[in-house]
Design a protein around this motif. Structure first.
Motif: not given
Ligand code: MN
Length: 287
Positions: A34-35, A38, A63-64, A66-67, A70, A73
């Motif tokens: 995931a890191e 991203l 991860a999704t 976080i995307l 932002n 993204t």
């Protein structure tokens, strides 16, 4: 052609997805956790992201989230990839902000349909006609590819994999090599889980191997994985310990069959030193 980021930790799954996307004319950006995914999403601004849900470290749903949080993204469509075909997982992926959902093992028709739906404005008429249609997930019955007698329905029915990825021998061998590598790792983890008496962990390893075993046509191995998975989930260590030696033996048989196939195909391989099995893009798909 679209730039598509794939976040997938299983090498065999990553290879298969890469192959499908390349053949449809897309440019593939791979990430194994995931890191890294991203970071690539921010740096490259892909048109679409395929996100495995079960990842080492940060999981795909986190991860999704976080995307989607932002602004840089948030607009990128995310398709969740998961081996768990449960309604609750579909719901969880929607809550995390995923725009689509695909259950593994990957089928290219399903993958292309999901991508087309999300990338409609980008669609350029490129068709995935280079792939061979198949129903490879059943692993049974003849497939009309019997003119190649090298490997029949022994430990590895290579026609299953050919049904998935096509009959380019370099592609098939490359995929089988990735399968051998991930199988060796998983078999080692499974064996150490057994010696710890950890049935759950053993079952989890078998669960990881089962889809790729099916994909390469290692049907007996996939069945043993299913047995180990069930016994592991039920925390039945005795059953796991009974099945594990058969699993080990089948892994050896599968490896031997793949090695034999590689050897028998070797003389027909053209003197092409570079690995062209997974091109980053396939110009022939749209002309
Ligand atoms: Mn995974």
């Amino acid at each position: 052609m679209a730039r598509i980021l794939i976040v997938e930790d299983n090498p065999a799954n990553l290879k298969l997805a890469t192959l499908f996307l390349s053949r449809a004319g897309h440019l593939v950006l791979p990430a194994v956790d995931a890191e890294a995914g991203l970071a690539l999403a921010l740096a490259e601004g892909p048109h679409l992201i395929l996100m495995d849900i079960q990842l080492p470290g940060m999981d795909g749903l986190t991860a999704t989230t976080i995307l989607k949080a932002n602004p840089a993204t948030a607009a990128i469509p995310v398709i969740a990839l998961t081996a768990m075909a449960m309604k609750s997982d579909q719901e969880k992926s929607r809550l995390a902000g995923c725009d689509g959902y695909i259950t593994k093992p990957l089928r290219y028709q399903e993958l292309y349909a999901a991508i087309d739906e999300l990338l409609a404005p980008l669609a350029s008429g490129a068709t995935p006609s280079t792939l061979v249609p198949s129903s490879a997930d059943t692993g049974s019955g003849p497939r009309g590819l019997s003119d190649d007698p090298v490997v029949g329905t022994g430990p590895v029915d290579v026609s299953v994999l050919e049904g998935l990825v096509g009959r380019d021998r370099l592609v098939v061998l490359d995929f089988l090599a990735a399968f051998q590598t991930s199988t060796a790792l998983i078999a080692r983890e499974l064996s150490s889980a057994c010696s710890r008496g950890d049935a759950l962990a053993a079952g989890a390893q078998a669960h990881k191997l089962k889809p790729s075993a099916r994909a390469v046509g290692a049907i007996a191995l996939a069945r043993l994985c299913a047995l180990l998975e069930t016994a592991g989930q039920g925390n039945q260590m005795e059953a796991v310990a009974r099945i594990q030696p058969r699993f080990e033996a089948e892994v050896c048989a599968v490896n031997a069959a793949i090695d034999a196939l590689r050897k028998s195909w070797a003389p027909t391989r053209d003197a092409a030193p570079q690995d062209r099995s997974v091109p980053s893009q396939t110009p022939s798909a749209d002309e």
